[in-house]
Design an enzyme around this catalytic site. Structure first.
Site, PDB file in Angstrom:
ATOM      1  N   SER A 170       4.543  -8.639   1.187  1.00  0.00           N
ATOM      2  CA  SER A 170       4.843  -7.415   1.930  1.00  0.00           C
ATOM      3  C   SER A 170       5.489  -7.632   3.288  1.00  0.00           C
ATOM      4  O   SER A 170       5.834  -6.656   3.957  1.00  0.00           O
ATOM      5  CB  SER A 170       3.566  -6.586   2.115  1.00  0.00           C
TER       6      SER A 170
ATOM      7  N   LYS B  84       8.617  -5.739   3.955  1.00  0.00           N
ATOM      8  CA  LYS B  84       8.709  -4.401   4.553  1.00  0.00           C
ATOM      9  C   LYS B  84       9.229  -4.420   5.985  1.00  0.00           C
ATOM     10  O   LYS B  84       9.549  -3.360   6.535  1.00  0.00           O
ATOM     11  CB  LYS B  84       7.347  -3.705   4.483  1.00  0.00           C
TER      12      LYS B  84
ATOM     13  N   SER C  14       0.942  -1.075   5.007  1.00  0.00           N
ATOM     14  CA  SER C  14       1.649  -1.834   3.973  1.00  0.00           C
ATOM     15  C   SER C  14       1.787  -1.036   2.682  1.00  0.00           C
ATOM     16  O   SER C  14       1.643  -1.572   1.575  1.00  0.00           O
ATOM     17  CB  SER C  14       0.937  -3.165   3.690  1.00  0.00           C
TER      18      SER C  14
END
Length: 372
Positions: free
Chosen positions: A59, A62, A114
């Site tokens: 993640s 992101k 997240s």
């Protein structure tokens, strides 16, 4: 585009940096498979371990998704959640089909919680689809200099063609924290945003424990999948110097980052720079010049030269605080910092010359006879 004229170049030697200590931090001191510490202001690497080895990044992906969303400069754009975007495995910010949410709030959902749903919805809103958004991600990666990175998903879910390196993620982290909106969001421990149908307030808590555990921490993003392991990109600031640390597949990532940031800051002996009382010529003013100064900045690198540039033609009136030039600091033949020069005071324009009264026809004839 403002045009500046260089008025002088000065050699300066006053910052001693990066005297690496082999005893300070060894690769074996970290749990991470790959790691980097980078100075935000200069891009210099202070520590590395398998920095250019390809690895999945979970993640922390992101960071790129959020940066692109904020660079649209439409933070209040309303997006409607659809089932296809939000029905995704992994972490979620809790979006439901039909929910109304701003693009900026989606970034909060990505950087604090997240949310894979917020990442997918952002991708559809900005790129039309995950595939279309991946094209934007890879284009932006190329602009940043991420030469060993390829994005496939906006969320970071595993894919064989979705990979990066610790070095590339450090480049991305440095680029991201230079965006004020991004830094403002990722550095918050919690935030209250509105979304839903009808909209209602929700409190989000940041998953990044370093914000509480490390003095000067400013974010940035956590990540985890079984394939990637624990991934973390962090940023911290001390005495005006910002560092970004990256670990990929680090079972003890919080501990690793504390060690890495401590080591990074221990290597820096930076000084604050600023220019005062630079004289800039003014055209058409009651004063022929105005003094200008630059804001104080801190650089974590040895500065070899500085160039001061002023406006080619600066016309009155000049307002206090207006940009009249810039200072560029160089090291290794490249610009590592540009700081604006601003006027210290106002300069009024010279009064317009008085117009002579127009003579009537009879006055002109009278003056003609007088001359004769």
């Amino acid at each position: 585009m403002k045009k500046f004229v260089s008025i002088f170049t000065t050699c300066i030697f006053f910052v001693s940096l990066f005297a690496f200590s082999a005893k300070g931090l060894d690769c074996c001191d970290l749990s991470a498979e790959c790691a980097v510490v980078m100075c935000v202001q200069t891009g210099d690497v202070l520590f590395q371990k398998n920095a250019h080895s390809r690895h999945s990044m979970a993640s922390t992906t992101k960071i790129m998704t959020s940066l692109i969303a904020l660079e649209q400069n439409t933070p209040n754009r309303i997006v409607t959640a659809d089932s296809a975007s939000i029905n995704v495995e992994g972490t979620s910010m809790g979006l439901q089909a039909g929910d109304k949410i701003t693009l900026k709030s989606l970034v909060y959902g990505m950087l604090l919680l997240s949310g894979n749903d917020s990442a997918n919805l952002t991708a559809k809103a900005v790129g039309g689809s995950n595939e279309g958004f991946a094209l934007l991600m890879n284009k932006r990666a190329g602009e940043i200099g991420m030469k060993n990175t390829h994005f496939v998903t906006p969320s970071g879910l595993d894919d064989e063609k979705h990979y990066t390196t610790a070095y590339d993620m450090a480049l991305l982290g440095c680029e991201a924290v230079k965006n004020p909106a991004f830094l403002n969001i990722c550095s918050k421990k919690k935030a209250v945003i509105s979304f839903g149908n009808p909209q209602k307030e929700h409190t989000l808590y940041n998953h990044n424990k370093l914000l509480s555990y490390y003095d000067g921490a400013l974010g940035i993003k956590t990540g985890f999948t079984r394939k990637s392991g624990r991934c973390l990109v962090s940023c911290a600031q001390k005495d005006g110097v910002m560092l970004v640390a990256v670990t990929l597949n680090a079972p003890s990532d919080w501990s690793d980052h504390k060690k890495m940031l401590d080591f990074g800051f221990s290597q820096i002996n930076a000084k604050k720079l600023g220019e005062k009382s630079i004289s800039v010529p003014v055209t058409g003013g009651v004063q022929k010049s105005v003094t200008a100064s630059s804001a104080e900045t801190t650089l974590c690198k040895e500065i070899k030269t500085k160039h001061i540039f002023i406006e080619k033609f600066l016309y009155a009136p000049v307002k206090k605080g207006s940009v009249v030039g810039q200072v560029r600091y160089f090291s290794g033949g490249r610009v590592i910092e540009t700081v604006p020069l601003v006027a210290d005071s106002d300069v009024k324009a010279l009064p317009a010359p008085k117009k002579q009264a127009k003579q009537g026809i009879f006055q002109k004839i009278k003056d003609l006879f007088r001359r004769n």
